[in-house]
Scaffold this motif. Structure first.
Motif, mmCIF file in Angstrom:
data_model
loop_
_atom_site.group_PDB
_atom_site.id
_atom_site.type_symbol
_atom_site.label_atom_id
_atom_site.label_comp_id
_atom_site.label_asym_id
_atom_site.label_seq_id
_atom_site.Cartn_x
_atom_site.Cartn_y
_atom_site.Cartn_z
ATOM 1 N N LEU A 104 -5.987 1.205 3.264
ATOM 2 C CA LEU A 104 -5.816 0.222 4.334
ATOM 3 C C LEU A 104 -7.147 -0.436 4.679
ATOM 4 O O LEU A 104 -7.220 -1.647 4.871
ATOM 5 C CB LEU A 104 -5.204 0.875 5.581
ATOM 6 N N LYS A 105 -8.201 0.372 4.733
ATOM 7 C CA LYS A 105 -9.529 -0.139 5.085
ATOM 8 C C LYS A 105 -9.995 -1.195 4.083
ATOM 9 O O LYS A 105 -10.558 -2.221 4.461
ATOM 10 C CB LYS A 105 -10.528 1.010 5.161
ATOM 11 N N VAL A 106 -9.748 -0.955 2.801
ATOM 12 C CA VAL A 106 -10.125 -1.900 1.757
ATOM 13 C C VAL A 106 -9.461 -3.259 1.997
ATOM 14 O O VAL A 106 -10.020 -4.295 1.670
ATOM 15 C CB VAL A 106 -9.728 -1.339 0.361
ATOM 16 N N ARG A 107 -8.296 -3.246 2.614
ATOM 17 C CA ARG A 107 -7.535 -4.482 2.840
ATOM 18 C C ARG A 107 -7.710 -5.043 4.254
ATOM 19 O O ARG A 107 -6.984 -5.945 4.664
ATOM 20 C CB ARG A 107 -6.067 -4.221 2.551
ATOM 21 N N GLY A 108 -8.660 -4.483 5.007
ATOM 22 C CA GLY A 108 -8.956 -5.017 6.335
ATOM 23 C C GLY A 108 -8.153 -4.415 7.467
ATOM 24 O O GLY A 108 -8.172 -4.924 8.589
ATOM 25 N N PHE A 109 -7.456 -3.324 7.203
ATOM 26 C CA PHE A 109 -6.679 -2.644 8.236
ATOM 27 C C PHE A 109 -7.371 -1.341 8.601
ATOM 28 O O PHE A 109 -8.266 -0.878 7.896
ATOM 29 C CB PHE A 109 -5.256 -2.346 7.746
ATOM 30 N N GLU A 110 -6.912 -0.743 9.687
ATOM 31 C CA GLU A 110 -7.504 0.519 10.117
ATOM 32 C C GLU A 110 -6.413 1.424 10.659
ATOM 33 O O GLU A 110 -5.582 1.002 11.469
ATOM 34 C CB GLU A 110 -8.540 0.238 11.213
ATOM 35 N N LEU A 111 -6.403 2.657 10.203
ATOM 36 C CA LEU A 111 -5.471 3.657 10.707
ATOM 37 C C LEU A 111 -5.973 4.113 12.070
ATOM 38 O O LEU A 111 -7.134 4.508 12.201
ATOM 39 C CB LEU A 111 -5.428 4.831 9.720
ATOM 40 N N LEU A 112 -5.133 4.028 13.084
ATOM 41 C CA LEU A 112 -5.545 4.396 14.438
ATOM 42 C C LEU A 112 -5.178 5.843 14.718
ATOM 43 O O LEU A 112 -4.060 6.268 14.449
ATOM 44 C CB LEU A 112 -4.884 3.472 15.465
ATOM 45 N N GLU A 113 -6.119 6.555 15.285
ATOM 46 C CA GLU A 113 -5.907 7.975 15.536
ATOM 47 C C GLU A 113 -5.723 8.324 17.006
ATOM 48 O O GLU A 113 -4.849 9.088 17.355
ATOM 49 C CB GLU A 113 -7.088 8.790 14.977
ATOM 50 N N ASP A 114 -6.562 7.749 17.886
ATOM 51 C CA ASP A 114 -6.479 8.175 19.284
ATOM 52 C C ASP A 114 -5.440 7.353 20.055
ATOM 53 O O ASP A 114 -5.108 6.222 19.694
ATOM 54 C CB ASP A 114 -7.854 8.100 19.963
ATOM 55 N N VAL A 141 0.848 -1.204 0.000
ATOM 56 C CA VAL A 141 0.000 0.000 0.000
ATOM 57 C C VAL A 141 0.879 1.248 0.000
ATOM 58 O O VAL A 141 0.638 2.194 -0.762
ATOM 59 C CB VAL A 141 -0.966 0.007 1.208
ATOM 60 N N PHE A 142 1.915 1.261 0.840
ATOM 61 C CA PHE A 142 2.805 2.413 0.895
ATOM 62 C C PHE A 142 3.508 2.622 -0.449
ATOM 63 O O PHE A 142 3.654 3.764 -0.899
ATOM 64 C CB PHE A 142 3.813 2.253 2.033
ATOM 65 N N ASP A 143 3.925 1.530 -1.079
ATOM 66 C CA ASP A 143 4.564 1.647 -2.395
ATOM 67 C C ASP A 143 3.593 2.201 -3.435
ATOM 68 O O ASP A 143 3.959 3.070 -4.222
ATOM 69 C CB ASP A 143 5.098 0.287 -2.863
ATOM 70 N N GLN A 144 2.353 1.685 -3.425
ATOM 71 C CA GLN A 144 1.339 2.162 -4.372
ATOM 72 C C GLN A 144 1.077 3.653 -4.222
ATOM 73 O O GLN A 144 0.864 4.346 -5.208
ATOM 74 C CB GLN A 144 0.025 1.421 -4.161
ATOM 75 N N LEU A 145 1.067 4.128 -2.974
ATOM 76 C CA LEU A 145 0.789 5.539 -2.716
ATOM 77 C C LEU A 145 2.050 6.399 -2.745
ATOM 78 O O LEU A 145 1.993 7.600 -2.474
ATOM 79 C CB LEU A 145 0.079 5.689 -1.365
ATOM 80 N N ASP A 146 3.183 5.774 -3.076
ATOM 81 C CA ASP A 146 4.468 6.456 -3.122
ATOM 82 C C ASP A 146 4.790 7.151 -1.795
ATOM 83 O O ASP A 146 5.241 8.284 -1.758
ATOM 84 C CB ASP A 146 4.499 7.458 -4.285
ATOM 85 N N LEU A 147 4.554 6.423 -0.702
ATOM 86 C CA LEU A 147 4.870 6.914 0.634
ATOM 87 C C LEU A 147 6.140 6.220 1.123
ATOM 88 O O LEU A 147 6.258 5.003 1.022
ATOM 89 C CB LEU A 147 3.721 6.628 1.608
ATOM 90 N N GLN A 148 7.061 6.998 1.632
ATOM 91 C CA GLN A 148 8.332 6.455 2.103
ATOM 92 C C GLN A 148 8.254 6.169 3.602
ATOM 93 O O GLN A 148 7.777 6.991 4.366
ATOM 94 C CB GLN A 148 9.468 7.437 1.828
ATOM 95 N N SER A 149 8.727 4.979 3.980
ATOM 96 C CA SER A 149 8.756 4.636 5.398
ATOM 97 C C SER A 149 10.158 4.172 5.766
ATOM 98 O O SER A 149 10.880 3.620 4.941
ATOM 99 C CB SER A 149 7.744 3.528 5.699
#
Length: 184
Positions: free
Chosen positions: A53-63, A19-27
């Motif tokens: 991430l949601k499409v793939r069953g993951f969730e970005l956590l905020e709190d 996902v990070f590669d697809q979005l061209d995000l560097q980690s």
């Protein structure tokens, strides 16, 4: 650093990397439940990441509470399912040391949010690992007991039966369906 819910295995890490590669995000680093970024995300990139991430069953956590719960789960899953050597301390010390917080406060938070204690969650993870090892016939019961830090085969068997309603040997014979790690 960002935290991602439902990352429970090496395949999850690979999927998040994709996902990070697809979005061209560097980690800098991607581990169970967390990603260390090279740069801060813009709001639009963060929203796009959350959606992918949601499409793939993951969730970005905020709190912060969700992040801590995710970190606790990742520590437990990593130790029970992916560590090759038995734990040389107790889980409360391991969790407390890794998160640099008092275990009692982490335990209260976990119980209030998840509805089960950390100890019960650890037991559920261990039982699933025992099922996996029995299913694939990779180790003897005494080897499994040692690997997972049980004091004896009898202790492992008693906990297994209490949790599943069957003995490890009956499980091995019947091979019922197993749960996925992230559904526990």
């Amino acid at each position: 650093m960002i935290y991602i819910k439902n990352m429970v295995c090496p395949r999850c890490i690979e999927m998040v990397k994709h996902v990070f590669d697809q979005l061209d995000l560097q980690s800098k680093r991607i581990e169970l439940g967390e990603v260390i970024l090279d740069t801060d995300l813009t709001l639009s990139k963060k929203e796009e990441l959350a959606e992918q991430l949601k499409v793939r069953g993951f969730e970005l956590l905020e709190d912060q509470k969700s992040k801590q719960i995710s970190q606790i789960k990742a520590i437990i899953v990593e130790q029970v399912h992916h560590s090759v050597k038995p734990i040389d301390t107790n889980f409360s010390t391991l969790i407390s040391d890794k998160l640099a917080q008092e275990y009692s406060s982490l335990s209260k938070l976990f119980s209030s949010v998840e509805g089960v204690t950390i100890e019960k969650y650890i037991l559920q993870q261990k039982v699933e690992k025992v099922k996996e090892l029995l299913f694939y016939n990779e180790m003897s019961l005494s080897q499994i007991a040692y690997q997972l830090g049980y004091s004896s085969v009898a202790h492992l068997s008693a906990q297994f039966k209490k949790e599943t309603g069957m003995t490890p040997s009956l499980f091995k014979k019947t091979r019922p369906n197993r749960k996925s790690i992230d559904s526990i």
